[in-house]
Design a protein around this motif. Structure first.
Motif, PDB file in Angstrom:
ATOM      1  N   GLU A 169      50.986  37.601  42.557  1.00  0.00           N
ATOM      2  CA  GLU A 169      50.624  38.717  41.678  1.00  0.00           C
ATOM      3  C   GLU A 169      50.277  39.927  42.525  1.00  0.00           C
ATOM      4  OE1 GLU A 169      47.387  39.773  38.161  1.00  0.00           O
ATOM      5  OE2 GLU A 169      47.292  37.871  39.230  1.00  0.00           O
ATOM      6  N   GLU A 170      50.786  41.067  42.085  1.00  0.00           N
ATOM      7  CA  GLU A 170      50.524  42.302  42.832  1.00  0.00           C
ATOM      8  C   GLU A 170      49.041  42.605  42.804  1.00  0.00           C
ATOM      9  OE1 GLU A 170      51.749  47.049  42.762  1.00  0.00           O
ATOM     10  OE2 GLU A 170      52.659  45.621  41.372  1.00  0.00           O
ATOM     11  N   VAL A 171      48.511  42.892  43.960  1.00  0.00           N
ATOM     12  CA  VAL A 171      47.091  43.157  44.085  1.00  0.00           C
ATOM     13  C   VAL A 171      46.903  44.638  44.385  1.00  0.00           C
ATOM     14  CG1 VAL A 171      44.987  42.654  45.367  1.00  0.00           C
ATOM     15  CG2 VAL A 171      46.652  40.835  44.902  1.00  0.00           C
ATOM     16  N   SER A 172      45.969  45.244  43.653  1.00  0.00           N
ATOM     17  CA  SER A 172      45.702  46.657  43.861  1.00  0.00           C
ATOM     18  C   SER A 172      45.075  46.864  45.225  1.00  0.00           C
ATOM     19  CB  SER A 172      44.757  47.179  42.769  1.00  0.00           C
ATOM     20  OG  SER A 172      44.354  48.485  43.060  1.00  0.00           O
ATOM     21  N   THR A 173      45.572  47.822  45.914  1.00  0.00           N
ATOM     22  CA  THR A 173      45.007  48.157  47.232  1.00  0.00           C
ATOM     23  C   THR A 173      44.270  49.488  47.193  1.00  0.00           C
ATOM     24  OG1 THR A 173      47.098  49.214  47.847  1.00  0.00           O
ATOM     25  CG2 THR A 173      46.810  46.886  48.430  1.00  0.00           C
ATOM     26  N   THR A 174      43.951  49.929  45.968  1.00  0.00           N
ATOM     27  CA  THR A 174      43.253  51.210  45.823  1.00  0.00           C
ATOM     28  C   THR A 174      41.844  51.085  46.355  1.00  0.00           C
ATOM     29  OG1 THR A 174      44.502  51.591  43.817  1.00  0.00           O
ATOM     30  CG2 THR A 174      42.610  52.999  44.197  1.00  0.00           C
ATOM     31  N   SER A 175      41.462  51.996  47.206  1.00  0.00           N
ATOM     32  CA  SER A 175      40.117  51.936  47.783  1.00  0.00           C
ATOM     33  C   SER A 175      39.656  53.340  48.122  1.00  0.00           C
ATOM     34  CB  SER A 175      40.122  51.061  49.031  1.00  0.00           C
ATOM     35  OG  SER A 175      41.004  51.607  50.003  1.00  0.00           O
ATOM     36  N   GLY A 176      38.394  53.430  48.526  1.00  0.00           N
ATOM     37  CA  GLY A 176      37.861  54.706  48.971  1.00  0.00           C
ATOM     38  C   GLY A 176      37.785  55.709  47.842  1.00  0.00           C
ATOM     39  N   THR A 177      37.978  57.010  48.226  1.00  0.00           N
ATOM     40  CA  THR A 177      37.836  58.078  47.245  1.00  0.00           C
ATOM     41  C   THR A 177      38.895  58.009  46.161  1.00  0.00           C
ATOM     42  OG1 THR A 177      39.139  59.516  48.693  1.00  0.00           O
ATOM     43  CG2 THR A 177      36.734  59.609  48.914  1.00  0.00           C
ATOM     44  N   SER A 178      40.129  57.546  46.513  1.00  0.00           N
ATOM     45  CA  SER A 178      41.179  57.452  45.496  1.00  0.00           C
ATOM     46  C   SER A 178      40.799  56.424  44.441  1.00  0.00           C
ATOM     47  CB  SER A 178      42.514  57.098  46.149  1.00  0.00           C
ATOM     48  OG  SER A 178      42.419  55.844  46.826  1.00  0.00           O
ATOM     49  N   GLY A 179      40.155  55.317  44.859  1.00  0.00           N
ATOM     50  CA  GLY A 179      39.711  54.318  43.901  1.00  0.00           C
ATOM     51  C   GLY A 179      38.617  54.854  42.990  1.00  0.00           C
ATOM     52  N   VAL A 180      37.674  55.601  43.537  1.00  0.00           N
ATOM     53  CA  VAL A 180      36.619  56.209  42.730  1.00  0.00           C
ATOM     54  C   VAL A 180      37.211  57.209  41.738  1.00  0.00           C
ATOM     55  CG1 VAL A 180      34.550  57.651  42.790  1.00  0.00           C
ATOM     56  CG2 VAL A 180      34.878  55.863  44.510  1.00  0.00           C
ATOM     57  N   GLY A 181      38.151  58.027  42.200  1.00  0.00           N
ATOM     58  CA  GLY A 181      38.787  59.003  41.328  1.00  0.00           C
ATOM     59  C   GLY A 181      39.539  58.342  40.192  1.00  0.00           C
ATOM     60  N   GLU A 182      40.246  57.240  40.497  1.00  0.00           N
ATOM     61  CA  GLU A 182      40.991  56.537  39.465  1.00  0.00           C
ATOM     62  C   GLU A 182      40.042  55.940  38.428  1.00  0.00           C
ATOM     63  OE1 GLU A 182      43.319  53.272  40.855  1.00  0.00           O
ATOM     64  OE2 GLU A 182      44.824  53.536  39.287  1.00  0.00           O
ATOM     65  N   ALA A 183      38.940  55.325  38.877  1.00  0.00           N
ATOM     66  CA  ALA A 183      37.959  54.770  37.948  1.00  0.00           C
ATOM     67  C   ALA A 183      37.299  55.867  37.126  1.00  0.00           C
ATOM     68  CB  ALA A 183      36.901  53.981  38.721  1.00  0.00           C
ATOM     69  N   CYS A 184      37.024  57.007  37.756  1.00  0.00           N
ATOM     70  CA  CYS A 184      36.405  58.129  37.054  1.00  0.00           C
ATOM     71  C   CYS A 184      37.345  58.694  35.993  1.00  0.00           C
ATOM     72  CB  CYS A 184      35.996  59.203  38.054  1.00  0.00           C
ATOM     73  SG  CYS A 184      35.129  60.609  37.321  1.00  0.00           S
ATOM     74  N   MET A 185      38.617  58.885  36.349  1.00  0.00           N
ATOM     75  CA  MET A 185      39.587  59.418  35.400  1.00  0.00           C
ATOM     76  C   MET A 185      39.764  58.486  34.211  1.00  0.00           C
ATOM     77  SD  MET A 185      40.626  62.409  36.293  1.00  0.00           S
ATOM     78  CE  MET A 185      42.126  62.519  35.308  1.00  0.00           C
ATOM     79  N   TRP A 186      39.841  57.174  34.478  1.00  0.00           N
ATOM     80  CA  TRP A 186      40.026  56.241  33.379  1.00  0.00           C
ATOM     81  C   TRP A 186      38.796  56.196  32.470  1.00  0.00           C
ATOM     82  CZ3 TRP A 186      37.686  51.891  31.469  1.00  0.00           C
ATOM     83  CH2 TRP A 186      38.414  51.174  30.501  1.00  0.00           C
ATOM     84  N   THR A 187      37.617  56.245  33.057  1.00  0.00           N
ATOM     85  CA  THR A 187      36.377  56.215  32.265  1.00  0.00           C
ATOM     86  C   THR A 187      36.269  57.443  31.366  1.00  0.00           C
ATOM     87  OG1 THR A 187      35.266  54.980  34.022  1.00  0.00           O
ATOM     88  CG2 THR A 187      33.870  56.063  32.405  1.00  0.00           C
ATOM     89  N   LEU A 188      36.521  58.621  31.940  1.00  0.00           N
ATOM     90  CA  LEU A 188      36.426  59.852  31.155  1.00  0.00           C
ATOM     91  C   LEU A 188      37.525  59.927  30.104  1.00  0.00           C
ATOM     92  CD1 LEU A 188      35.501  62.459  33.926  1.00  0.00           C
ATOM     93  CD2 LEU A 188      34.009  61.483  32.167  1.00  0.00           C
ATOM     94  N   ALA A 189      38.731  59.501  30.465  1.00  0.00           N
ATOM     95  CA  ALA A 189      39.834  59.523  29.496  1.00  0.00           C
ATOM     96  C   ALA A 189      39.528  58.638  28.305  1.00  0.00           C
ATOM     97  CB  ALA A 189      41.129  59.088  30.185  1.00  0.00           C
TER      98      ALA A 189
END
Length: 430
Positions: A169-189
């Motif tokens: 299974e493909e595992v997300s390698t998102t980390s660091g500031t890009s991971g925070v930004g992605e979580a922030c965008m999804w939460t606000l959206a």
């Protein structure tokens, strides 16, 4: 209880609504009504005396002049032209030294009246569905959700990498500031009900995101329902509610010359609220009658001040004439309560005869009943201003109701365009 004197008592009269009302011209003034007419009718029938009214042409309760003489009602009583006052007047220290006074009939206080404020749109209405503490809690919840999603997802990815045991299974390698930004965008959206595709891996992450979906659904529905309810309800900006706010408003103020408020403000230090209010007084010579003053207040030229009882009577009259409330009466007082009592000459036997009967009239509620009957229509106008006069409690929306939302939308679009241009210029330069 008959009087020994065969002559009728002379009552010195001046206008004091709603207790005694006179026609406009002081030179040809006639008594047109008032609750004290009924009070003296009851007193004369019970005590057995006759009486007649003598109008004081200067319309003054009584002011002591530098030469020691008195004006108005007090002057008439001291010179023997009148036996007593026809209305209850405020008891001040100089008056108490000059004349005797009865048991008080009513208590009054000074207030201010202005043209009734109209309904208006609330540009900041889109933030009103929640209070400031609630908005801060939502902001903290958003931050907590972003952190929980990011760290849970990072921990889940680390566990899958370590214990995957050949899982493809493909595992997300998102980390660091890009991971925070992605979580922030999804939460606000999610909170703003905007669609944003995002693949969620791992049971812990799915549990947290599902919980946030539920919280966002509740917050969004409550916000929308409260916002609609608040938009269609009226917003009224009161001009002032107390003396300090009246002073800060800077509005011109009409005050009866040599009244209690006029003298108190004139003699108060200029660093006090009353002292500063004196600078806002309109020249008394500009408006010599109450009718002219009322025309000015309806035109929003100035604020008029006077006893609360008089302001309520004026409100009652205009409501009876127009069918809606046209005046706003300040809910708080400008000066403390004053007792309104009948005035007699010093040592007059009338005081001992009138006091017991006045006390009975107060205790049985007759005096209060007569007053409430005289200002019955003012009751509606003295309620907190929440609805438009003569209309329902709801109102149609207009363009101004959406100005706040438009400003947020325009600001966001501008910031987005600015970010795009910066990215374009930097990329082109590279």
């Amino acid at each position: 209880m008959a009087f020994n004197s065969s002559r009728c008592l002379v009552l010195s009269a001046i206008p004091y609504m709603p207790f005694l009302m006179l026609s406009d011209d002081p030179q040809t003034a006639k008594i047109t009504g008032g609750t004290m007419l009924e009070v003296f009718k009851l007193l004369s029938e019970y005590m057995g005396f006759c009486y007649r009214y003598e109008i004081s042409r200067d319309y003054a309760g009584g002011l002591k002049l530098p030469n020691g003489s008195w004006t108005g009602v007090v002057g008439k009583i001291l010179t023997g032209e009148a036996d007593m006052s026809a209305i209850g007047l405020g008891i001040t220290e100089p008056r108490a030294k000059a004349v005797d006074y009865s048991e008080f009939l009513y208590q009054d206080e000074w207030t201010a009246t202005y043209a009734r404020p109209s309904l208006e749109s609330d540009i900041a209405g889109f933030v009103k569905p929640y209070t400031l503490p609630m908005w801060l809690m939502i902001l903290a919840t958003v931050a907590l959700s972003v952190g929980a999603i990011f760290f849970t997802r990072a921990a889940n990815d680390r566990l899958q990498q370590r214990w995957g045991n050949g899982v493809t299974e493909e595992v997300s390698t998102t980390s660091g500031t890009s991971g925070v930004g992605e979580a922030c965008m999804w939460t606000l959206a999610t909170l703003l009900s905007q669609s944003m595709p995002w693949k969620v891996d791992g049971l812990p992450v799915k549990m947290i995101t599902c919980f946030w979906l539920l919280v966002s659904f509740i917050l969004g529905n409550v916000y929308r329902s409260n916002l609609m309810a608040m938009l269609i309800l009226p917003k009224v900006a009161l001009p002032f509610t107390n003396l300090d706010e009246l002073v800060k408003s800077g509005l011109p103020v009409w005050v009866p010359v040599y009244s209690v408020l006029h003298l108190s403000a004139m003699n108060s230090p200029r660093n006090t609220s009353l002292g500063r209010l004196y600078n806002q007084f309109v020249k008394p010579d500009d408006f010599v009658d109450i009718a002219k003053a009322l025309r000015g207040v309806h035109a929003k030229q100035f604020v008029i001040t006077g006893p609360r009882t008089a302001m309520e009577q004026i409100t009652d009259q205009y409501f009876s004439k127009l069918g809606y409330c046209s005046l706003y009466v300040m809910p708080e007082s400008m000066m403390t309560l004053i007792n309104l009592s009948l005035l007699f000459r010093k040592g007059s036997p009338l005081k001992a005869k009138f006091d017991p009967v006045i006390m009975r009239l107060k205790e049985t509620g007759i005096l209060q009943h007569l007053y409430k009957k005289a200002v019955a229509n003012a009751t509606e106008c003295l309620k907190p201003i929440t609805i438009s006069p003569g209309s329902s409690s709801l109102r149609p929306l207009d363009l101004k109701d959406f100005f706040g939302v438009f400003m947020i939308f325009g600001g966001g679009s501008f910031i987005g365009l600015l970010a795009f241009l910066i990215e374009f210029l930097v990329g082109h330069k590279r």
